[in-house]
Design a protein around this motif. Structure first.
Motif, PDB file in Angstrom:
ATOM      1  N   ASP A 260      70.744  53.868  77.387  1.00 30.40           N
ATOM      2  CA  ASP A 260      70.464  54.643  76.173  1.00 30.40           C
ATOM      3  C   ASP A 260      71.119  53.982  74.960  1.00 30.40           C
ATOM      4  OD1 ASP A 260      69.032  56.458  77.643  1.00 30.40           O
ATOM      5  OD2 ASP A 260      70.416  58.135  77.374  1.00 30.40           O
ATOM      6  N   TRP A 261      72.351  53.479  75.151  1.00 34.81           N
ATOM      7  CA  TRP A 261      73.049  52.797  74.058  1.00 34.81           C
ATOM      8  C   TRP A 261      72.303  51.529  73.658  1.00 34.81           C
ATOM      9  CZ3 TRP A 261      78.643  52.702  76.532  1.00 34.81           C
ATOM     10  CH2 TRP A 261      79.098  54.017  76.670  1.00 34.81           C
ATOM     11  N   LEU A 262      71.854  50.788  74.652  1.00 35.35           N
ATOM     12  CA  LEU A 262      71.132  49.549  74.377  1.00 35.35           C
ATOM     13  C   LEU A 262      69.864  49.831  73.571  1.00 35.35           C
ATOM     14  CD1 LEU A 262      70.575  46.538  74.690  1.00 35.35           C
ATOM     15  CD2 LEU A 262      69.638  47.020  76.968  1.00 35.35           C
ATOM     16  N   TYR A 263      69.132  50.863  73.968  1.00 38.83           N
ATOM     17  CA  TYR A 263      67.912  51.224  73.248  1.00 38.83           C
ATOM     18  C   TYR A 263      68.233  51.589  71.806  1.00 38.83           C
ATOM     19  CZ  TYR A 263      63.740  53.866  71.906  1.00 38.83           C
ATOM     20  OH  TYR A 263      62.634  54.325  71.252  1.00 38.83           O
ATOM     21  N   ALA A 264      69.270  52.389  71.605  1.00 35.52           N
ATOM     22  CA  ALA A 264      69.642  52.821  70.254  1.00 35.52           C
ATOM     23  C   ALA A 264      70.033  51.629  69.389  1.00 35.52           C
ATOM     24  CB  ALA A 264      70.778  53.829  70.320  1.00 35.52           C
TER      25      ALA A 264
ATOM     26  N   GLU B  96      74.774  43.007  60.807  1.00 36.38           N
ATOM     27  CA  GLU B  96      73.344  43.121  61.106  1.00 36.38           C
ATOM     28  C   GLU B  96      73.003  42.618  62.501  1.00 36.38           C
ATOM     29  OE1 GLU B  96      73.925  38.963  59.575  1.00 36.38           O
ATOM     30  OE2 GLU B  96      74.673  40.980  59.074  1.00 36.38           O
ATOM     31  N   SER B  97      73.978  42.075  63.214  1.00 42.47           N
ATOM     32  CA  SER B  97      73.711  41.459  64.512  1.00 42.47           C
ATOM     33  C   SER B  97      73.625  42.502  65.626  1.00 42.47           C
ATOM     34  CB  SER B  97      74.802  40.446  64.855  1.00 42.47           C
ATOM     35  OG  SER B  97      76.042  41.097  65.088  1.00 42.47           O
ATOM     36  N   LEU B  98      72.919  42.147  66.679  1.00 42.35           N
ATOM     37  CA  LEU B  98      72.865  43.028  67.843  1.00 42.35           C
ATOM     38  C   LEU B  98      74.236  43.150  68.479  1.00 42.35           C
ATOM     39  CD1 LEU B  98      71.259  44.739  69.841  1.00 42.35           C
ATOM     40  CD2 LEU B  98      70.720  42.632  71.101  1.00 42.35           C
TER      41      LEU B  98
ATOM     42  N   ALA C 262      61.269  48.873  71.816  1.00 39.16           N
ATOM     43  CA  ALA C 262      62.515  48.415  71.198  1.00 39.16           C
ATOM     44  C   ALA C 262      62.629  46.897  71.277  1.00 39.16           C
ATOM     45  CB  ALA C 262      63.713  49.070  71.889  1.00 39.16           C
ATOM     46  N   PHE C 263      62.231  46.323  72.413  1.00 32.03           N
ATOM     47  CA  PHE C 263      62.266  44.868  72.527  1.00 32.03           C
ATOM     48  C   PHE C 263      61.183  44.230  71.664  1.00 32.03           C
ATOM     49  CE2 PHE C 263      64.445  46.020  76.542  1.00 32.03           C
ATOM     50  CZ  PHE C 263      65.598  45.253  76.372  1.00 32.03           C
TER      51      PHE C 263
ATOM     52  N   ASP D 239      68.181  49.623  62.607  1.00 30.35           N
ATOM     53  CA  ASP D 239      68.525  48.621  61.597  1.00 30.35           C
ATOM     54  C   ASP D 239      69.893  48.948  61.019  1.00 30.35           C
ATOM     55  OD1 ASP D 239      66.102  47.230  61.885  1.00 30.35           O
ATOM     56  OD2 ASP D 239      65.092  48.635  60.551  1.00 30.35           O
ATOM     57  N   GLU D 240      70.145  50.222  60.837  1.00 26.51           N
ATOM     58  CA  GLU D 240      71.452  50.706  60.421  1.00 26.51           C
ATOM     59  C   GLU D 240      71.845  51.841  61.358  1.00 26.51           C
ATOM     60  OE1 GLU D 240      71.651  51.816  56.346  1.00 26.51           O
ATOM     61  OE2 GLU D 240      70.508  50.085  55.650  1.00 26.51           O
ATOM     62  N   LEU D 241      73.127  51.943  61.633  1.00 30.87           N
ATOM     63  CA  LEU D 241      73.613  52.991  62.526  1.00 30.87           C
ATOM     64  C   LEU D 241      73.999  54.210  61.693  1.00 30.87           C
ATOM     65  CD1 LEU D 241      75.796  50.746  64.860  1.00 30.87           C
ATOM     66  CD2 LEU D 241      73.470  51.579  65.268  1.00 30.87           C
TER      67      LEU D 241
END
Length: 236
Positions: A69-73, A11-13, A153-154, A78-80
C-alpha cells in the motif's frame, strides 16, 4: 526514527518511499548496530548482475517489510499531501491496489541512474526471501495479484523499472520437483516486471521447538512434552 528520505531529492521515488518507512525493526537495527541500511557492495553487485543492470551507485534506498500500500501511494503521489481523499480505483483484474492489509515486500532497494544524455531511470528491486520451509504459493499469488492491481501506478512512472528478486538457499525457479510445480506456475504467470531472478540466501542449520506427546508425536492441542526439531532449509 532515522528518516532515510532526507538524503534524496524530494521529487524522487526514494524520498517518497522513505516518508512511508515506519517499521520499528528498521530503526532498531540501525540504532543497535550503529549502521545505516545500505547494501553490501558484493551483494549489490550480484543482484545487479542477475538483473542485467549495468550501473554502479552509492546512494540506494533500502527498507524491509515494506507495505505494498505504501509503495502504491509513493508511486501515485507527485506530492505527499496528508488527509486528501483520493479515488480508490480497481485495476484491470478488478482488484484494488490499496488493500488495507499488511502485505509487503520483504526488502526494497531503490536507486536512480542518471545518464549524461538520457532521462533518469529509477530501479526498484523488490526482494522476497524464504530461509526455511516451503515457498508459500498462496501468499506469492496474493502479492503478485496486488502488483498487477498497481499497474496504473507503474504506468504513470515509466522511468521506474521494477524487478522481482527471490532469495532462498535453493533456486525455486529452476527446480523441477512436483512439490514446486504450483509455485513455479504462479511465477511463470507473472510477466509484469520482466524476468524474475533468484539470488542465493545461505541459511545455517537451526532448531524449532515443537509441542508433542511422550512419544514425540507433535501435538498442539493437548501436549505433555516438547522437543527440538531440525528446520529444513527452504525447498524449491
Amino acid at each position: 526514527m532515522t528518516d532515510q528520505s532526507v538524503s534524496f531529492p524530494t521529487e524522487s521515488l526514494e524520498y517518497k518511499l522513505g516518508r512511508f518507512n515506519a517499521k520499528e525493526r528498521f530503526a532498531l537495527i540501525q540504532r543497535v548496530l550503529g549502521v545505516k541500511f545500505v547494501p553490501h557492495d558484493d551483494f549489490l553487485g550480484e543482484v545487479l548482475a542477475k538483473c542485467g543492470i549495468e550501473v554502479t551507485t552509492e546512494k540506494v534506498f533500502c527498507a524491509m517489510d515494506f507495505h505494498l500500500d505504501w509503495l502504491y501511494a509513493a508511486l501515485m503521489s507527485d506530492e505527499l499531501r496528508p488527509d486528501e481523499p483520493l479515488p480508490l480505483l480497481a485495476g484491470e483484474s478488478g482488484a484494488f491496489p490499496v488493500t488495507g492489509r499488511q502485505q509487503d515486500a520483504d526488502f526494497v532497494m531503490c536507486f536512480t541512474e542518471r545518464p549524461a544524455n538520457a532521462p533518469a531511470i529509477t530501479h526498484l528491486l523488490l526482494l522476497e526471501a524464504k530461509g526455511v520451509g516451503n515457498w508459500d504459493t498462496k501468499q506469492m499469488r496474493s502479492k503478485l495479484a496486488q502488483y498487477r492491481a498497481m499497474k496504473p501506478a507503474f504506468d504513470r512512472n515509466p522511468n521506474v523499472r521494477p524487478r522481482l528478486v527471490l532469495m532462498s538457499p535453493l533456486n525455486p525457479i529452476s527446480s523441477a520437483t512436483r512439490q514446486s510445480a504450483a509455485f513455479r506456475a504462479v511465477l511463470d504467470s507473472f510477466e509484469d516486471f520482466g524476468e524474475i531472478v533468484w539470488v542465493g540466501l545461505p541459511v545455517e542449520n537451526t532448531f524449532s521447538v515443537v509441542r508433542c506427546n511422550a512419544k514425540g508425536t507433535p501435538d498442539g492441542k493437548t501436549p505433555t512434552h516438547w522437543k527440538l526439531s531440525s528446520r529444513q532449509a527452504a525447498l524449491s
